[in-house]
Design an enzyme around this catalytic site. Structure first.
Site, PDB file in Angstrom:
ATOM      1  N   PRO A  63       6.266   6.253  -1.735  1.00 17.41           N
ATOM      2  CA  PRO A  63       7.096   7.374  -1.274  1.00 17.41           C
ATOM      3  C   PRO A  63       6.270   8.630  -0.979  1.00 17.41           C
ATOM      4  O   PRO A  63       6.538   9.340  -0.015  1.00 17.41           O
ATOM      5  CB  PRO A  63       8.068   7.589  -2.441  1.00 17.41           C
ATOM      6  CG  PRO A  63       8.172   6.240  -3.087  1.00 17.41           C
ATOM      7  CD  PRO A  63       6.821   5.605  -2.944  1.00 17.41           C
TER       8      PRO A  63
ATOM      9  N   LEU B 195       0.822  -1.205   0.000  1.00 11.50           N
ATOM     10  CA  LEU B 195       0.000   0.000   0.000  1.00 11.50           C
ATOM     11  C   LEU B 195       0.869   1.272   0.000  1.00 11.50           C
ATOM     12  O   LEU B 195       0.679   2.160  -0.827  1.00 11.50           O
ATOM     13  CB  LEU B 195      -0.926  -0.013   1.238  1.00 11.50           C
ATOM     14  CG  LEU B 195      -1.904   1.146   1.382  1.00 11.50           C
ATOM     15  CD1 LEU B 195      -2.948   1.120   0.260  1.00 11.50           C
ATOM     16  CD2 LEU B 195      -2.627   1.095   2.736  1.00 11.50           C
TER      17      LEU B 195
ATOM     18  N   GLY C 203      18.883  -0.162  34.223  1.00 17.12           N
ATOM     19  CA  GLY C 203      20.124   0.610  34.319  1.00 17.12           C
ATOM     20  C   GLY C 203      20.992   0.391  33.085  1.00 17.12           C
ATOM     21  O   GLY C 203      20.469   0.230  31.978  1.00 17.12           O
ATOM     22  N   GLY C 204      22.315   0.345  33.270  1.00 17.02           N
ATOM     23  CA  GLY C 204      23.243   0.189  32.139  1.00 17.02           C
ATOM     24  C   GLY C 204      22.974  -1.089  31.361  1.00 17.02           C
ATOM     25  O   GLY C 204      23.148  -1.137  30.140  1.00 17.02           O
TER      26      GLY C 204
ATOM     27  N   GLU D   3       0.516   0.379   9.851  1.00 16.80           N
ATOM     28  CA  GLU D   3      -0.941   0.148   9.819  1.00 16.80           C
ATOM     29  C   GLU D   3      -1.701   1.326  10.439  1.00 16.80           C
ATOM     30  O   GLU D   3      -2.730   1.142  11.078  1.00 16.80           O
ATOM     31  CB  GLU D   3      -1.283  -1.187  10.486  1.00 16.80           C
ATOM     32  CG  GLU D   3      -0.505  -2.308   9.812  1.00 16.80           C
ATOM     33  CD  GLU D   3      -1.116  -3.668   9.944  1.00 16.80           C
ATOM     34  OE1 GLU D   3      -2.317  -3.750  10.149  1.00 16.80           O
ATOM     35  OE2 GLU D   3      -0.365  -4.637   9.798  1.00 16.80           O
TER      36      GLU D   3
ATOM     37  N   THR E 208       6.669  -5.198   4.139  1.00 17.56           N
ATOM     38  CA  THR E 208       7.077  -6.321   4.995  1.00 17.56           C
ATOM     39  C   THR E 208       6.876  -7.640   4.238  1.00 17.56           C
ATOM     40  O   THR E 208       5.835  -7.828   3.614  1.00 17.56           O
ATOM     41  CB  THR E 208       6.244  -6.322   6.298  1.00 17.56           C
ATOM     42  OG1 THR E 208       6.408  -5.057   6.942  1.00 17.56           O
ATOM     43  CG2 THR E 208       6.661  -7.442   7.243  1.00 17.56           C
TER      44      THR E 208
HETATM   45  C1  FAD Z   1       8.516  -1.500  10.199  1.00 13.01           C
HETATM   46  C2  FAD Z   1       7.527  -1.036   9.157  1.00 13.01           C
HETATM   47  C3  FAD Z   1       6.824  -1.988   8.421  1.00 13.01           C
HETATM   48  C4  FAD Z   1       5.899  -1.560   7.450  1.00 13.01           C
HETATM   49  N1  FAD Z   1       5.250  -2.494   6.666  1.00 13.01           N
HETATM   50  C5  FAD Z   1       4.407  -2.091   5.670  1.00 13.01           C
HETATM   51  C6  FAD Z   1       3.771  -3.027   4.782  1.00 13.01           C
HETATM   52  O1  FAD Z   1       3.935  -4.237   4.922  1.00 13.01           O
HETATM   53  N2  FAD Z   1       2.983  -2.547   3.780  1.00 13.01           N
HETATM   54  C7  FAD Z   1       2.767  -1.222   3.606  1.00 13.01           C
HETATM   55  O2  FAD Z   1       2.018  -0.857   2.680  1.00 13.01           O
HETATM   56  N3  FAD Z   1       3.357  -0.296   4.425  1.00 13.01           N
HETATM   57  C8  FAD Z   1       4.174  -0.691   5.443  1.00 13.01           C
HETATM   58  N4  FAD Z   1       4.785   0.227   6.267  1.00 13.01           N
HETATM   59  C9  FAD Z   1       4.567   1.645   6.022  1.00 13.01           C
HETATM   60  C10 FAD Z   1       3.686   2.283   7.091  1.00 13.01           C
HETATM   61  O3  FAD Z   1       2.375   1.798   7.010  1.00 13.01           O
HETATM   62  C11 FAD Z   1       3.784   3.805   6.925  1.00 13.01           C
HETATM   63  O4  FAD Z   1       5.111   4.172   7.282  1.00 13.01           O
HETATM   64  C12 FAD Z   1       2.776   4.559   7.783  1.00 13.01           C
HETATM   65  O5  FAD Z   1       1.468   4.360   7.304  1.00 13.01           O
HETATM   66  C13 FAD Z   1       3.063   6.072   7.828  1.00 13.01           C
HETATM   67  O6  FAD Z   1       3.255   6.582   6.543  1.00 13.01           O
HETATM   68  P1  FAD Z   1       4.555   7.481   6.222  1.00 13.01           P
HETATM   69  O7  FAD Z   1       5.746   6.723   6.697  1.00 13.01           O
HETATM   70  O8  FAD Z   1       4.508   7.873   4.819  1.00 13.01           O
HETATM   71  O9  FAD Z   1       4.400   8.743   7.159  1.00 13.01           O
HETATM   72  P2  FAD Z   1       3.542  10.066   6.825  1.00 13.01           P
HETATM   73  O10 FAD Z   1       2.174   9.698   6.400  1.00 13.01           O
HETATM   74  O11 FAD Z   1       4.349  10.946   5.940  1.00 13.01           O
HETATM   75  O12 FAD Z   1       3.439  10.742   8.256  1.00 13.01           O
HETATM   76  C14 FAD Z   1       4.469  11.523   8.845  1.00 13.01           C
HETATM   77  C15 FAD Z   1       3.946  12.045  10.175  1.00 13.01           C
HETATM   78  O13 FAD Z   1       2.800  12.897   9.934  1.00 13.01           O
HETATM   79  C16 FAD Z   1       1.713  12.417  10.701  1.00 13.01           C
HETATM   80  N5  FAD Z   1       0.466  12.672   9.963  1.00 13.01           N
HETATM   81  C17 FAD Z   1       0.170  12.344   8.681  1.00 13.01           C
HETATM   82  N6  FAD Z   1      -1.077  12.731   8.387  1.00 13.01           N
HETATM   83  C18 FAD Z   1      -1.603  13.303   9.505  1.00 13.01           C
HETATM   84  C19 FAD Z   1      -2.862  13.883   9.856  1.00 13.01           C
HETATM   85  N7  FAD Z   1      -3.861  13.920   8.981  1.00 13.01           N
HETATM   86  N8  FAD Z   1      -3.018  14.379  11.115  1.00 13.01           N
HETATM   87  C20 FAD Z   1      -2.007  14.311  12.025  1.00 13.01           C
HETATM   88  N9  FAD Z   1      -0.803  13.762  11.756  1.00 13.01           N
HETATM   89  C21 FAD Z   1      -0.605  13.260  10.533  1.00 13.01           C
HETATM   90  C22 FAD Z   1       1.962  10.931  10.889  1.00 13.01           C
HETATM   91  O14 FAD Z   1       1.233  10.410  11.990  1.00 13.01           O
HETATM   92  C23 FAD Z   1       3.460  10.930  11.090  1.00 13.01           C
HETATM   93  O15 FAD Z   1       3.756  11.250  12.429  1.00 13.01           O
HETATM   94  C24 FAD Z   1       5.681  -0.185   7.245  1.00 13.01           C
HETATM   95  C25 FAD Z   1       6.398   0.752   8.027  1.00 13.01           C
HETATM   96  C26 FAD Z   1       7.299   0.332   8.963  1.00 13.01           C
HETATM   97  C27 FAD Z   1       8.065   1.358   9.766  1.00 13.01           C
END
Ligand code: FAD
Length: 383
Positions: free
Chosen positions: A128, A125, A340-341, A364, A158
């Site tokens: 970038p 899903l 601790g450490g 998610e 993942t």
């Molecule tokens: C370990 C890991 C495993 C993952 N596995 C998968 C996977 O299997 N498949 C997949 O599709 N994705 C996966 N992801 C991606 C993950 O779902 C996204 O990183 C997540 O949804 C956040 O999107 P972003 O990183 O683009 O952050 P952004 O959406 O750019 O958000 C940046 C910050 O802005 C905040 N923000 C954004 N919009 C709002 C709003 N409307 N109001 C307030 N705050 C907001 C967010 O909460 C965050 O703090 C994975 C990520 C990680 C770290």
């Protein structure tokens, strides 16, 4: 109100606990250092019935209820978040999604393989430029004769490096925003499906496989559509309802592991001539952590129980994910301090819990996004 588990739920919990403590926990540190989970572990999970448990027997599953599945995630999360994450994506985001939205032919073709662990699934899903705002995705699905041509890229996927089957979301009409999105079942050996490891060294989930996937003129037949053309956003969100409950249950496991480690350390570490567990300040930390674990677990059980009764659980699932992941993050932070450490080194597992738990707060739907889901459901939209 009866909060006790049924004999069958207790049996599944015991099976998952034995596997998690005997097979996963002893190798968690090594997997974290090596940066990978052995594929053989996935096969073992398939053989045990963990990967297909929640599927109907017709497709090779165990017909488990949602509470049983949550118990498994909790036990795996208590041992290792990378392994729990692998299973949540494979089972809740992929298999459950096919079960809910797939045609009979798609279910027969894929679910038995996924249930056995012969095939591994991933869920594509995030892009970038489209994370929390998934509807703004830029990947496209252009109709072409009797199929679609997929183009675009996905990140952070993942299981993406070794998966055999991918649930992929792409838009056939970007101007229609979420109404243009389609979901597809894409076999990963399809020409144009390209994958590589995500760049950079990750904070946690170091044994997980996170891939950057590119679709370059990747042609799929019309039969690969999962759900209706233009109905993909609904597919994505319904899968997240399952997945978020898995993440919440995994977080309960992390919080419980922190509590277990703190109790053990407080009983054995001595300073100023006594056990540190006899200092009231340390007791206060442990008591707060225990209260958080209980509250998080009850929220997870409530959401799972409601799901088993066929009720809509989007809000309850978001509440469980928000509370459980935040509670586990507090627990992990306090657990490092309490050790601790020693807590600062991977000689003790709390250091890994502290790094891993940030991932659960992000994927998610971040904690910010869970708050939006909860508040919108309470306030409603202006008509
Ligand atoms: C370990 C890991 C495993 C993952 N596995 C998968 C996977 O299997 N498949 C997949 O599709 N994705 C996966 N992801 C991606 C993950 O779902 C996204 O990183 C997540 O949804 C956040 O999107 P972003 O990183 O683009 O952050 P952004 O959406 O750019 O958000 C940046 C910050 O802005 C905040 N923000 C954004 N919009 C709002 C709003 N409307 N109001 C307030 N705050 C907001 C967010 O909460 C965050 O703090 C994975 C990520 C990680 C770290």
């Amino acid at each position: 109100m009866d909060l006790s588990l049924t004999p069958s739920q207790l049996e599944i919990q015991k099976m998952a606990r034995d596997f998690a403590q005997k097979r996963v926990a002893p190798m968690a540190r090594e997997m974290d250092e090596r940066g990978e989970m052995p594929v053989s572990l996935a096969r073992e999970m398939g053989d045990l019935g963990l990967l297909g448990g929640s599927l109907p027997k017709t497709y090779g599953g165990g017909q488990w209820d949602a509470v049983s599945l949550a118990l498994c995630y909790e036990e795996l999360g208590r041992a290792d978040s990378s392994v729990r994450g692998f299973m949540t994506v494979h089972t809740s985001l992929v298999s459950q999604c096919i079960l809910t939205w797939g045609t009979e032919e798609q279910k027969r073709q894929y679910l038995p393989k996924l249930a056995r662990g012969g095939w591994i699934g991933c869920y594509c899903l995030t892009e970038p430029n489209a994370g929390s705002d998934a509807a703004s995705m830029e990947s496209t699905a252009i109709e072409d004769g009797d199929g679609f041509v997929l183009s675009g890229e996905k990140i952070w996927i993942t299981n993406g490096g070794f998966a055999d089957l991918a649930v992929v979301f792409a838009s056939r009409d970007r101007s229609a925003r979420h109404k243009g999105i389609c979901a597809f079942l894409v076999e990963t050996d399809t020409p144009g499906f390209q994958r590589e490891k995500m760049p950079g060294k990750e904070l946690g989930h170091r044994a997980s496989d996170h891939a950057h996937i590119r679709f370059e003129n990747c042609r799929v037949p019309r039969s690969a559509l999962l759900g209706e053309a233009g109905g993909g956003f609904k597919v994505a969100m319904s899968a997240l309802d399952y997945g978020r409950l898995g993440v919440a249950a995994g977080a309960v496991g992390v919080a419980q592991a922190c509590l277990d480690a703190c109790i053990e350390f407080a009983r054995t570490r001595r300073q100023f001539g006594q056990r540190i567990g006899d200092f009231e300040m340390i007791q206060s930390v442990i008591a707060d952590m225990a209260a958080d674990v209980d509250a998080a677990r009850l929220l997870v059980y409530r959401a799972a129980w409601m799901k088993d009764r066929g009720q809509k659980v989007t809000r309850e699932t978001s509440i469980a994910k928000l509370f459980a992941t935040e509670a586990a993050a507090r627990a992990a932070s306090e657990a490092v301090l309490l050790h601790g450490g020693r807590g600062y080194s991977n000689e003790y597992p709390v250091e890994r819990y502290y790094r891993d738990i940030k991932g659960l707060q992000i994927y998610e739907g971040t904690s910010h996004i869970q708050r939006i889901v909860i508040a919108r459901d309470l306030i409603g939209r202006e008509s």
